[in-house]
Design a protein around this motif. Structure first.
Motif, short mmCIF file in Angstrom:
data_model
loop_
_atom_site.label_atom_id
_atom_site.label_comp_id
_atom_site.label_asym_id
_atom_site.label_seq_id
_atom_site.Cartn_x
_atom_site.Cartn_y
_atom_site.Cartn_z
N ALA A 324 -14.80 -13.36 -4.83
CA ALA A 324 -13.46 -13.79 -5.21
C ALA A 324 -13.50 -14.51 -6.54
N ILE A 325 -12.34 -14.52 -7.23
CA ILE A 325 -12.25 -15.14 -8.56
C ILE A 325 -10.78 -15.37 -8.89
N GLY A 326 -10.52 -16.25 -9.86
CA GLY A 326 -9.17 -16.49 -10.34
C GLY A 326 -8.72 -15.42 -11.32
N ASP A 327 -7.42 -15.14 -11.33
CA ASP A 327 -6.91 -14.06 -12.18
C ASP A 327 -6.95 -14.40 -13.67
N LYS A 328 -7.13 -15.68 -14.00
CA LYS A 328 -7.23 -16.09 -15.41
C LYS A 328 -8.60 -16.70 -15.72
N ASP A 329 -9.57 -16.41 -14.89
CA ASP A 329 -10.93 -16.92 -15.08
C ASP A 329 -11.53 -16.30 -16.34
N PRO A 330 -12.14 -17.12 -17.23
CA PRO A 330 -12.74 -16.57 -18.45
C PRO A 330 -13.92 -15.63 -18.18
N PHE A 331 -14.46 -15.65 -16.95
CA PHE A 331 -15.57 -14.77 -16.60
C PHE A 331 -15.12 -13.54 -15.81
N LEU A 332 -13.84 -13.25 -15.87
CA LEU A 332 -13.30 -12.14 -15.08
C LEU A 332 -13.95 -10.80 -15.46
N ASP A 333 -14.29 -10.61 -16.73
CA ASP A 333 -14.93 -9.36 -17.15
C ASP A 333 -16.29 -9.19 -16.48
N TYR A 334 -17.04 -10.28 -16.32
CA TYR A 334 -18.32 -10.20 -15.60
C TYR A 334 -18.08 -9.77 -14.16
N PHE A 335 -17.04 -10.32 -13.55
CA PHE A 335 -16.70 -9.99 -12.17
C PHE A 335 -16.38 -8.50 -12.04
N LYS A 336 -15.64 -7.98 -13.01
CA LYS A 336 -15.28 -6.55 -12.98
C LYS A 336 -16.51 -5.67 -13.20
N GLU A 337 -17.44 -6.12 -14.02
CA GLU A 337 -18.68 -5.36 -14.18
C GLU A 337 -19.46 -5.31 -12.86
N ASP A 338 -19.43 -6.41 -12.13
CA ASP A 338 -20.08 -6.42 -10.82
C ASP A 338 -19.33 -5.56 -9.81
N ASP A 339 -18.02 -5.41 -10.01
CA ASP A 339 -17.26 -4.48 -9.17
C ASP A 339 -17.89 -3.09 -9.22
N LEU A 340 -18.25 -2.66 -10.42
CA LEU A 340 -18.84 -1.34 -10.60
C LEU A 340 -20.19 -1.25 -9.90
N ARG A 341 -20.97 -2.31 -9.96
CA ARG A 341 -22.27 -2.32 -9.26
C ARG A 341 -22.07 -2.19 -7.75
N CYS A 342 -21.08 -2.90 -7.23
CA CYS A 342 -20.80 -2.83 -5.80
C CYS A 342 -20.31 -1.44 -5.40
N GLU A 343 -19.43 -0.88 -6.23
CA GLU A 343 -18.90 0.45 -5.94
C GLU A 343 -20.01 1.50 -5.94
N LYS A 344 -20.91 1.39 -6.90
CA LYS A 344 -22.01 2.35 -6.98
C LYS A 344 -22.95 2.23 -5.79
N SER A 345 -23.16 0.99 -5.33
CA SER A 345 -24.09 0.78 -4.21
C SER A 345 -23.48 1.14 -2.88
N GLY A 346 -22.15 1.09 -2.79
CA GLY A 346 -21.49 1.37 -1.52
C GLY A 346 -21.46 0.18 -0.58
N ILE A 347 -21.85 -1.00 -1.05
CA ILE A 347 -21.86 -2.17 -0.18
C ILE A 347 -20.43 -2.55 0.20
N ARG A 348 -20.21 -2.84 1.46
CA ARG A 348 -18.88 -3.26 1.92
C ARG A 348 -18.64 -4.70 1.50
N GLN A 349 -17.45 -4.98 1.02
CA GLN A 349 -17.15 -6.33 0.55
C GLN A 349 -15.73 -6.73 0.87
N GLU A 350 -15.53 -8.03 0.96
CA GLU A 350 -14.20 -8.63 1.04
C GLU A 350 -13.94 -9.19 -0.34
N ARG A 351 -12.99 -8.60 -1.07
CA ARG A 351 -12.76 -8.94 -2.47
C ARG A 351 -11.37 -9.55 -2.61
N ARG A 352 -11.29 -10.71 -3.26
CA ARG A 352 -10.00 -11.38 -3.41
C ARG A 352 -9.82 -11.93 -4.82
#
Length: 377
Positions: A324-352
């Motif tokens: 989870a992360i804030g919608d105006k967090d300055p590190f949001l781009d890092y979070f989105k890059e990790d989204d791709l890692r999670c998607e590629k791995s297929g790991i189930r997640q609760e994302r908020r």
């Protein structure tokens, strides 16, 4: 403009130094006031000063000196908890009349104001757990260390019960007190447990800014935390308290730097933890070799991410994998890059995604929601 004093509840402004409010002596104005519109202002008496400023995050606001000699500035926020820095003629000034917390690797002032969603972390008339400050000798750091431990209500009464435990980490520049004081974890969990919304569990909070000696000075090496956790913290906590002692009764979570420490420890040792919580933070290690890394070294090898290369293993490792992360967090781009890692791995997640930036007002919501998901039957 007319100003009136502000009466903020103690459970919002409480700090490690004092639960009751610090009362200003005669001749010193209340620092926090409101005008007739309900707008909050900060005011200080700084005799002889040429200028006074308020710094929040990277933004600076100038105080204006009134005809009464008092310096005032309108606050740019109306609720929640905020680290603030006062500058008098360019010199940092820690006020004894505002709550004092620990951030930016030093004591600093905070301003805490009521907010609409604040009831979930307020002090209520419910059974309360205990917050304990404990100490142990670390084989990894070769010195005495401190930790904060929350035990849930009825821990003493249910003397044969082994409770689940969450190992919970703060962010860069903070320490083991952060989650208990700024994060309001004891009150959040007391309230959730009373409402039947979460399984009662203990929380162990340690200093992730792990210090070590070099030839000429003491520095922080956050990468030592993985060894510190597995070799010192878990053995100490689970021997001294009736907590954990199996994967099914352990979880780990952290915010910002602590989320990276959670990723590293959780991915390297999936046999230890049932659930992981990544708050406003990272799977990929960008901190090693960056400007906030006190150790002079290059980037990390991110070897812990090899865990995600085995989709079957990653998918079955954790009952709850929460990000989870804030919608105006300055590190949001890092979070989105990790989204791709999670998607590629297929790991189930609760994302908020919450409304907010990189601060405690988001992290309180993270722990509130994560707590309701873990250790469920």
């Amino acid at each position: 403009m007319n100003f009136k004093r502000v009466d903020i509840p103690e459970d919002i402004t409480a700090q490690m130094l004092a639960f009751d409010k610090v009362l200003t002596p005669e001749g010193v104005p209340d620092m926090l006031v409101q005008d007739e519109r309900g707008i909050y202002w900060l005011q200080v008496k700084a005799q002889g000063a040429a200028g006074v400023q308020l710094e929040i995050n990277t933004d600076t606001y100038d105080f204006q000196k009134g005809s009464d000699g008092i310096w005032r500035v309108e606050l740019p926020f109306s609720g929640g908890l905020h680290y603030v820095h006062l500058l008098v003629d360019g010199t940092l000034w820690l006020s004894p009349y505002l709550p004092v917390s620990y951030g930016y690797s030093r004591p600093c002032n905070t301003i805490a104001l009521p907010e609409k969603e604040g009831d979930f972390y307020g002090l209520r008339n419910v059974p309360h757990g205990k917050l304990i400050r404990d100490h142990f000798y670390s084989a990894v750091t070769q010195r005495w260390e401190s930790c904060m431990v929350y035990t849930p209500p009825f821990y003493e009464e249910e003397s044969e019960r082994i409770f689940p435990v969450l190992y919970l980490q703060h962010g860069h520049g903070e320490n083991e007190c952060g989650w208990a004081v700024s994060g309001k974890v004891p009150f959040i969990l007391d309230n959730l447990i009373a409402e039947g919304k979460c399984t009662p569990f203990a929380v162990v909070m340690n200093n992730g800014m792990v210090q070590k000696e070099t030839a000429d000075k003491r520095i922080v090496d956050f990468t030592l935390f993985d060894r510190y956790l597995t070799e010192d913290i878990i053995p100490f906590a689970e021997k001294r308290y009736r907590v954990g002692r199996s994967k099914e009764r352990r979880a780990m979570a952290g915010l910002s730097m602590g989320s990276l420490q959670t990723s590293i420890a959780g991915f390297r040792h999936p046999e230890l933890f049932d659930s992981l919580g990544i708050f406003s933070g990272f799977l990929y290690d960008w901190i090693q070799g960056s400007e906030i890394d006190m150790v002079e070294r290059g980037p990390g090898d991110n070897s812990h991410l090899a865990f995600l290369e085995d989709p079957e293993k990653a998918d079955k490792a954790f009952k709850v994998f929460f990000r989870a992360i804030g919608d105006k967090d300055p590190f949001l781009d890092y979070f989105k890059e990790d989204d791709l890692r999670c998607e590629k791995s297929g790991i189930r997640q609760e994302r908020r995604i919450y409304e907010g930036i990189h601060d405690w007002n988001v992290w309180r919501k993270c722990i509130r929601d994560f707590s309701q998901l873990i250790f469920r039957p």
